[in-house]
Write a protein that holds these residues in place. Structure first.
Motif, PDB file in Angstrom:
ATOM      1  N   HIS A  86      -2.942   6.386   3.063  1.00 23.35           N
ATOM      2  CA  HIS A  86      -3.571   7.685   2.787  1.00 23.35           C
ATOM      3  C   HIS A  86      -4.239   8.227   4.047  1.00 23.35           C
ATOM      4  O   HIS A  86      -4.113   9.421   4.371  1.00 23.35           O
ATOM      5  CB  HIS A  86      -4.605   7.541   1.673  1.00 23.35           C
ATOM      6  N   GLY A  87      -4.953   7.352   4.765  1.00 23.04           N
ATOM      7  CA  GLY A  87      -5.652   7.787   5.965  1.00 23.04           C
ATOM      8  C   GLY A  87      -4.699   8.289   7.039  1.00 23.04           C
ATOM      9  O   GLY A  87      -4.972   9.298   7.707  1.00 23.04           O
ATOM     10  N   GLU A 143      -3.063  11.623   5.910  1.00 24.26           N
ATOM     11  CA  GLU A 143      -4.071  12.677   6.001  1.00 24.26           C
ATOM     12  C   GLU A 143      -4.196  13.184   7.432  1.00 24.26           C
ATOM     13  O   GLU A 143      -4.440  14.377   7.660  1.00 24.26           O
ATOM     14  CB  GLU A 143      -5.416  12.124   5.517  1.00 24.26           C
ATOM     15  N   GLY A 175       0.811  -1.209   0.000  1.00 22.10           N
ATOM     16  CA  GLY A 175       0.000   0.000   0.000  1.00 22.10           C
ATOM     17  C   GLY A 175       0.847   1.263   0.000  1.00 22.10           C
ATOM     18  O   GLY A 175       0.512   2.242  -0.666  1.00 22.10           O
ATOM     19  N   GLY A 181      -7.753  -1.374   8.567  1.00 21.74           N
ATOM     20  CA  GLY A 181      -9.030  -0.790   8.188  1.00 21.74           C
ATOM     21  C   GLY A 181      -9.444   0.355   9.078  1.00 21.74           C
ATOM     22  O   GLY A 181     -10.547   0.897   8.936  1.00 21.74           O
ATOM     23  N   ALA A 233      -5.231  -2.154  -2.521  1.00 24.41           N
ATOM     24  CA  ALA A 233      -6.271  -1.173  -2.213  1.00 24.41           C
ATOM     25  C   ALA A 233      -6.349  -0.884  -0.723  1.00 24.41           C
ATOM     26  O   ALA A 233      -6.413   0.282  -0.306  1.00 24.41           O
ATOM     27  CB  ALA A 233      -7.617  -1.667  -2.738  1.00 24.41           C
ATOM     28  N   GLU A 234      -6.374  -1.931   0.099  1.00 24.55           N
ATOM     29  CA  GLU A 234      -6.488  -1.727   1.543  1.00 24.55           C
ATOM     30  C   GLU A 234      -5.256  -1.015   2.099  1.00 24.55           C
ATOM     31  O   GLU A 234      -5.361  -0.123   2.942  1.00 24.55           O
ATOM     32  CB  GLU A 234      -6.669  -3.082   2.245  1.00 24.55           C
ATOM     33  N   ARG A 256      -3.105   0.949   0.486  1.00 27.02           N
ATOM     34  CA  ARG A 256      -3.049   2.342   0.033  1.00 27.02           C
ATOM     35  C   ARG A 256      -4.034   3.196   0.827  1.00 27.02           C
ATOM     36  O   ARG A 256      -3.723   4.326   1.218  1.00 27.02           O
ATOM     37  CB  ARG A 256      -3.369   2.430  -1.457  1.00 27.02           C
ATOM     38  N   LYS A 257      -5.225   2.669   1.059  1.00 25.61           N
ATOM     39  CA  LYS A 257      -6.238   3.415   1.816  1.00 25.61           C
ATOM     40  C   LYS A 257      -5.747   3.686   3.231  1.00 25.61           C
ATOM     41  O   LYS A 257      -5.943   4.776   3.774  1.00 25.61           O
ATOM     42  CB  LYS A 257      -7.539   2.610   1.845  1.00 25.61           C
ATOM     43  N   PHE A 258      -5.077   2.712   3.841  1.00 27.89           N
ATOM     44  CA  PHE A 258      -4.547   2.897   5.187  1.00 27.89           C
ATOM     45  C   PHE A 258      -3.474   3.982   5.204  1.00 27.89           C
ATOM     46  O   PHE A 258      -3.499   4.888   6.050  1.00 27.89           O
ATOM     47  CB  PHE A 258      -3.979   1.585   5.715  1.00 27.89           C
ATOM     48  N   PHE A 312       0.790   4.165  -2.793  1.00 31.10           N
ATOM     49  CA  PHE A 312       0.559   5.557  -2.398  1.00 31.10           C
ATOM     50  C   PHE A 312       1.655   6.466  -2.941  1.00 31.10           C
ATOM     51  O   PHE A 312       1.380   7.555  -3.446  1.00 31.10           O
ATOM     52  CB  PHE A 312       0.501   5.643  -0.870  1.00 31.10           C
TER      53      PHE A 312
END
Length: 355
Positions: A307-308, A311, A248, A335, A300-301, A303-305, A252
């Motif tokens: 990014h979160g 952020e 991830g 998650g 996907a998971e 990258r989302k982590f 990113f």
């Protein structure tokens, strides 16, 4: 002591089964190699500037390889790790010499089959087994083949791939403890096997399961079939969390850097996602084999982590993840970025950053 895997036979099998790459002239091949080496260096600067992570240990230059060389490099690396593990684990419980010799040849063919299949699909890899701190490999024929299928601009696509793979190299060279931690977890997984049939036979069954899935993508076998202890499941959770983080993070970074240095990155990403989602049989098989295809999609998971977290606490705050094994995310935190931020930065750290 007889071998767990007939490594020479594995190499021969991989070489025999590896498919030839796309048609290129000698001049084109030379240009591709030179291009990938140059773009690797360019990507290294972009990754360092974007992440704030810089190599703390020396590393060898990138190796641009063909499919057979990629398989051979992985066999050499696995041999360095697996052989001492098997010698330590087998002790006085080794099967008879005849059974062991036959088993090693069978496992060699199975391992070679898996690596031959992989060799036609892997674009690049940071190979951590063969030596410390590891080596970056780029598989030139696969990169050329995919860029042609996607209709991508060669320079843009090659730099895009290099950004991803150089990020992996950075993860291991800017975080000197990462390789030892990863190898320690692999060893812990094997160590956690206890009782029942001989541990080597269980490991062989795992290789056979992978081989079966490569030959039959509809196989419902799972590596979890050989995970028999709670300790093994705990290690598998940690390895899954680590690999999801690393993948991830690379996604990113490549998407963060890409728009500033790759004019056609948007179309490349869209086309590549369509290719990924269309159903790579190997990726589906691996996810199924690990038993995590429903709860985890590493790219996907992960990258989302990432990014979160960025952020919430910025890149420097995210980089605390590499402080020690204790600051790596747990499987359930992937998650829930807030949970990781609260644990590592404290409750106040969960406040979103400005800008």
């Amino acid at each position: 002591m007889a071998q767990f895997v007939d490594w020479d036979l594995a190499a021969a099998t991989a070489g025999a089964l590896s498919k030839s790459g796309p048609r290129v002239s000698y001049t084109e091949a030379t240009d591709v190699v030179g291009d990938l080496r140059r773009l690797t260096e360019e990507a290294a600067g972009h990754v360092a500037d974007y992440t704030g992570l810089r190599a703390q240990v020396a590393h060898p230059p990138v190796r641009v390889v063909d499919r057979r060389d990629w398989a051979a490099a992985n066999i050499a690396g696995l041999r360095e790790v697996v052989t001492p593990l098997v010698e330590r684990l087998s002790g006085d419980k080794r099967p008879g010499a005849f059974t062991e010799a036959i088993g090693s040849r069978l496992t060699g063919v199975q391992a070679g089959t898996v690596l031959a299949y992989l060799s036609g699909r892997v674009l690049g890899q940071y190979e951590v087994f063969a030596g410390d701190p590891g080596q970056l490999l780029l598989v030139a024929p696969n990169i050329v083949e995919v860029e042609r299928k996607l209709g991508a601009d060669p320079r843009d696509f090659r730099l895009w791939v290099c950004l991803h793979e150089v990020t992996h190299r950075t993860q291991f060279t800017a975080v000197p403890w990462m390789r030892a931690y990863f190898l320690g977890e692999v060893q812990a997984f094997v160590d956690a096997s206890q009782g029942g049939e001989h541990v080597l036979e269980r490991l062989r069954r795992g290789v056979a399961t992978l081989s079966d899935a490569v030959k039959d993508p509809e196989s419902r076998a799972s590596v979890l079939d050989i995970v028999q202890t709670p300790a093994q499941r705990a290690v598998l959770d940690r390895l899954t969390a680590l690999m999801t983080l690393l993948e991830g993070h690379a996604e990113f970074v490549m998407d963060g850097v890409g728009p500033t240095v790759i004019p056609s990155v948007e179309s490349i990403r869209a086309a590549f996602n369509r290719r990924r989602e269309s159903g790579n049989p190997l990726e589906k098989a691996i996810r199924r084999l690990l038993g995590v295809e429903v709860k985890m999609r590493q790219y996907a998971e992960g990258r989302k982590f990432v990014h979160g977290v960025v952020e919430r606490v910025g890149m420097a705050g995210f980089n605390k993840i590499f402080s020690s094994p204790l600051t790596l995310p747990r499987l359930d935190e992937l998650g829930d970025p807030d949970a990781w931020v609260s644990r590592v930065h404290g409750p106040a750290g969960a406040t979103p950053t400005a800008g």
